[in-house]
Every structure is written in structure tokens, then in C-alpha cells.
Design a protein around this motif. Structure first.
Motif, PDB file in Angstrom:
ATOM      1  N   GLY A  24      17.909   4.473  -2.985  1.00 12.41           N
ATOM      2  CA  GLY A  24      18.060   3.490  -1.916  1.00 12.41           C
ATOM      3  C   GLY A  24      17.315   2.218  -2.256  1.00 12.41           C
ATOM      4  O   GLY A  24      16.996   1.949  -3.408  1.00 12.41           O
ATOM      5  N   ILE A  25      17.017   1.442  -1.196  1.00 13.61           N
ATOM      6  CA  ILE A  25      16.304   0.189  -1.423  1.00 13.61           C
ATOM      7  C   ILE A  25      14.795   0.425  -1.409  1.00 13.61           C
ATOM      8  O   ILE A  25      14.307   1.346  -0.741  1.00 13.61           O
ATOM      9  N   PHE A  26      14.093  -0.407  -2.154  1.00 17.61           N
ATOM     10  CA  PHE A  26      12.636  -0.306  -2.256  1.00 17.61           C
ATOM     11  C   PHE A  26      12.122  -1.611  -2.836  1.00 17.61           C
ATOM     12  O   PHE A  26      12.893  -2.458  -3.271  1.00 17.61           O
ATOM     13  N   ARG A  27      10.825  -1.748  -2.825  1.00 21.99           N
ATOM     14  CA  ARG A  27      10.167  -2.883  -3.487  1.00 21.99           C
ATOM     15  C   ARG A  27       9.171  -2.302  -4.487  1.00 21.99           C
ATOM     16  O   ARG A  27       8.206  -1.646  -4.107  1.00 21.99           O
ATOM     17  N   ALA A  28       9.417  -2.577  -5.749  1.00 22.89           N
ATOM     18  CA  ALA A  28       8.589  -2.005  -6.819  1.00 22.89           C
ATOM     19  C   ALA A  28       7.138  -2.439  -6.694  1.00 22.89           C
ATOM     20  O   ALA A  28       6.215  -1.634  -6.896  1.00 22.89           O
ATOM     21  N   GLU A  29       6.913  -3.723  -6.337  1.00 26.18           N
ATOM     22  CA  GLU A  29       5.525  -4.192  -6.241  1.00 26.18           C
ATOM     23  C   GLU A  29       4.780  -3.469  -5.121  1.00 26.18           C
ATOM     24  O   GLU A  29       3.587  -3.185  -5.247  1.00 26.18           O
ATOM     25  N   GLU A  30       5.465  -3.126  -4.030  1.00 26.83           N
ATOM     26  CA  GLU A  30       4.822  -2.356  -2.951  1.00 26.83           C
ATOM     27  C   GLU A  30       4.514  -0.940  -3.416  1.00 26.83           C
ATOM     28  O   GLU A  30       3.464  -0.383  -3.083  1.00 26.83           O
ATOM     29  N   LEU A  31       5.422  -0.343  -4.192  1.00 22.66           N
ATOM     30  CA  LEU A  31       5.202   1.006  -4.701  1.00 22.66           C
ATOM     31  C   LEU A  31       3.958   1.048  -5.585  1.00 22.66           C
ATOM     32  O   LEU A  31       3.093   1.915  -5.419  1.00 22.66           O
ATOM     33  N   PHE A  32       3.837   0.088  -6.505  1.00 19.28           N
ATOM     34  CA  PHE A  32       2.669   0.081  -7.387  1.00 19.28           C
ATOM     35  C   PHE A  32       1.389  -0.282  -6.636  1.00 19.28           C
ATOM     36  O   PHE A  32       0.310   0.197  -6.974  1.00 19.28           O
ATOM     37  N   ALA A  33       1.501  -1.106  -5.597  1.00 24.42           N
ATOM     38  CA  ALA A  33       0.326  -1.415  -4.775  1.00 24.42           C
ATOM     39  C   ALA A  33      -0.173  -0.164  -4.060  1.00 24.42           C
ATOM     40  O   ALA A  33      -1.380   0.074  -3.969  1.00 24.42           O
ATOM     41  N   VAL A  34       0.762   0.665  -3.567  1.00 21.84           N
ATOM     42  CA  VAL A  34       0.383   1.913  -2.896  1.00 21.84           C
ATOM     43  C   VAL A  34      -0.272   2.872  -3.886  1.00 21.84           C
ATOM     44  O   VAL A  34      -1.287   3.500  -3.584  1.00 21.84           O
ATOM     45  N   ILE A  35       0.293   2.976  -5.086  1.00 23.43           N
ATOM     46  CA  ILE A  35      -0.293   3.856  -6.108  1.00 23.43           C
ATOM     47  C   ILE A  35      -1.704   3.381  -6.447  1.00 23.43           C
ATOM     48  O   ILE A  35      -2.648   4.183  -6.484  1.00 23.43           O
ATOM     49  N   ASN A  36      -1.871   2.096  -6.695  1.00 26.33           N
ATOM     50  CA  ASN A  36      -3.189   1.554  -7.050  1.00 26.33           C
ATOM     51  C   ASN A  36      -4.202   1.757  -5.939  1.00 26.33           C
ATOM     52  O   ASN A  36      -5.354   2.129  -6.187  1.00 26.33           O
ATOM     53  N   ARG A  37      -3.792   1.520  -4.702  1.00 23.33           N
ATOM     54  CA  ARG A  37      -4.700   1.687  -3.558  1.00 23.33           C
ATOM     55  C   ARG A  37      -5.130   3.156  -3.414  1.00 23.33           C
ATOM     56  O   ARG A  37      -6.299   3.454  -3.210  1.00 23.33           O
ATOM     57  N   ALA A  38      -4.164   4.078  -3.546  1.00 22.37           N
ATOM     58  CA  ALA A  38      -4.484   5.508  -3.428  1.00 22.37           C
ATOM     59  C   ALA A  38      -5.433   5.953  -4.539  1.00 22.37           C
ATOM     60  O   ALA A  38      -6.376   6.718  -4.293  1.00 22.37           O
ATOM     61  N   LEU A  39      -5.204   5.469  -5.754  1.00 25.13           N
ATOM     62  CA  LEU A  39      -6.084   5.833  -6.867  1.00 25.13           C
ATOM     63  C   LEU A  39      -7.480   5.254  -6.679  1.00 25.13           C
ATOM     64  O   LEU A  39      -8.481   5.924  -6.974  1.00 25.13           O
TER      65      LEU A  39
END
Length: 182
Positions: A24-39
Motif C-alpha cells: 500500500g501507500i507509505f512514506r519511507a522517511e517516516e518508516l526510517f524515522a520510526v526505526i531510528n527513534r525506537a532504536l
């Protein structure tokens, strides 16, 4: 890892191939921001192992492998392998709350492996026989309390990062024929 060399460490696989698939639709920069924040919240040092991109007639295919790690002691390291693959990605514009925003449309696959890396040979300065005996005792007879919590912590950290990514991707779902944002 600055002080530790992965190739000479004992590797204990804790999580094997936990996969998250989304279309579906997504925003790659938001996905990587979530990964970085969680880490960051879990205290991991970020490390990018590899990035590949291929453009085809069906869209863009991007593959990125991350290897975040957390040093627990001089002889034990928690490491995740996060492989993010975007396939058949095209750019789309969607309207959300009266504003047009750019999104990517395609397939997302996130695969997790988690490893407990230990270097007991250098810790104890052991002879091969003593190193073997320590490994057998640690695996089958008695796990030292300090070391016993590492696999559970690593599994919990991996589950947390997985849940944060899943929450973000679920926020992009479509309801009633309309795109529903976060």
C-alpha cells in the motif's frame, strides 16, 4: 562495532526471520524515522550494513540492511539485523485533511534477525578445553545470572521495534475507499 570483531565471536541466534509484510501507500522517511527513534529509545548504536537500489519498469526496488547493536559488557553484545525491502515502489500524491502529500506506493518487507554475540574466549583467557567446558555448562547446566537476561532483553527490544513499525504501517490503511492518515 568499534572494539569487538563479529567474525571471532560466538553467535547465538535469538530471533530468526521475523517478517513484516505490507502493501500500500507509505512514506519511507517516516518508516526510517520510526526505526531510528525506537532504536534510540532502547539504547542501540545504529549501523548501516548495505543499501542497494534498482529501477525497473514496474517501479523502484530498494533494499537496506541495518545492523544496530548494544554493548552490554566488554564481552557481550546484542545485535539486530533489520533488512528493509521496498519493491515496486512508485510515487503517488494523496490528499489528507485538505492537503496534498507525496507518498510511495508499493510493497514493504521488513525482516528481523537478532543475535547475542559473546566473546568468552578472550574474557577468560581460556585454553580450548576450558572454553569448551564453559560453553557446555553455560548452555545446558547453569547460565550465569548476568548473562541469563540478555536473550530476553534482545527479544523484547526486537519485539518493540517490530511493534513500532507495524503501528506506523497500520496507520496508512485505507477505510471505506479513502486513505486514512495517522
Amino acid at each position: 562495532m568499534p572494539a569487538l570483531n563479529e567474525s571471532f565471536m560466538e553467535k547465538n541466534l535469538i530471533i530468526n526471520n521475523r517478517t513484516l509484510i505490507y502493501k500500500g501507500i507509505f512514506r519511507a522517511e517516516e518508516l526510517f524515522a520510526v526505526i531510528n527513534r525506537a532504536l534510540d529509545e532502547k539504547g542501540y548504536e545504529k549501523r548501516e550494513k548495505r543499501t542497494e537500489e534498482l529501477v525497473t519498469e514496474h517501479g523502484r526496488r530498494t533494499s537496506m540492511e541495518l545492523r544496530p547493536y548494544k554493548e552490554k559488557s566488554a564481552y557481550a553484545v546484542l545485535m539486530m539485523k533489520i533488512k528493509v525491502t521496498f519493491d515496486r515502489v512508485t510515487e503517488v500524491v494523496e490528499e489528507l485533511h485538505g492537503q496534498k502529500r507525496k507518498y510511495q506506493n508499493g510493497e514493504v518487507e521488513v525482516v528481523f534477525d537478532s543475535w547475542l554475540l559473546t566473546d568468552y574466549e578472550n574474557r577468560w583467557g581460556l585454553t580450548p578445553w576450558a572454553y569448551f567446558l564453559k560453553g557446555v555448562i553455560n548452555k545446558f547446566v547453569y547460565t550465569w545470572p548476568i548473562e541469563g537476561g540478555y536473550p530476553g532483553e534482545l527479544a523484547g527490544d526486537t519485539a518493540y521495534v517490530y511493534a513500532q513499525i507495524k503501528k506506523l504501517l497500520d496507520s496508512y490503511r485505507v477505510k471505506g475507499g479513502k486513505f486514512m492518515g495517522e
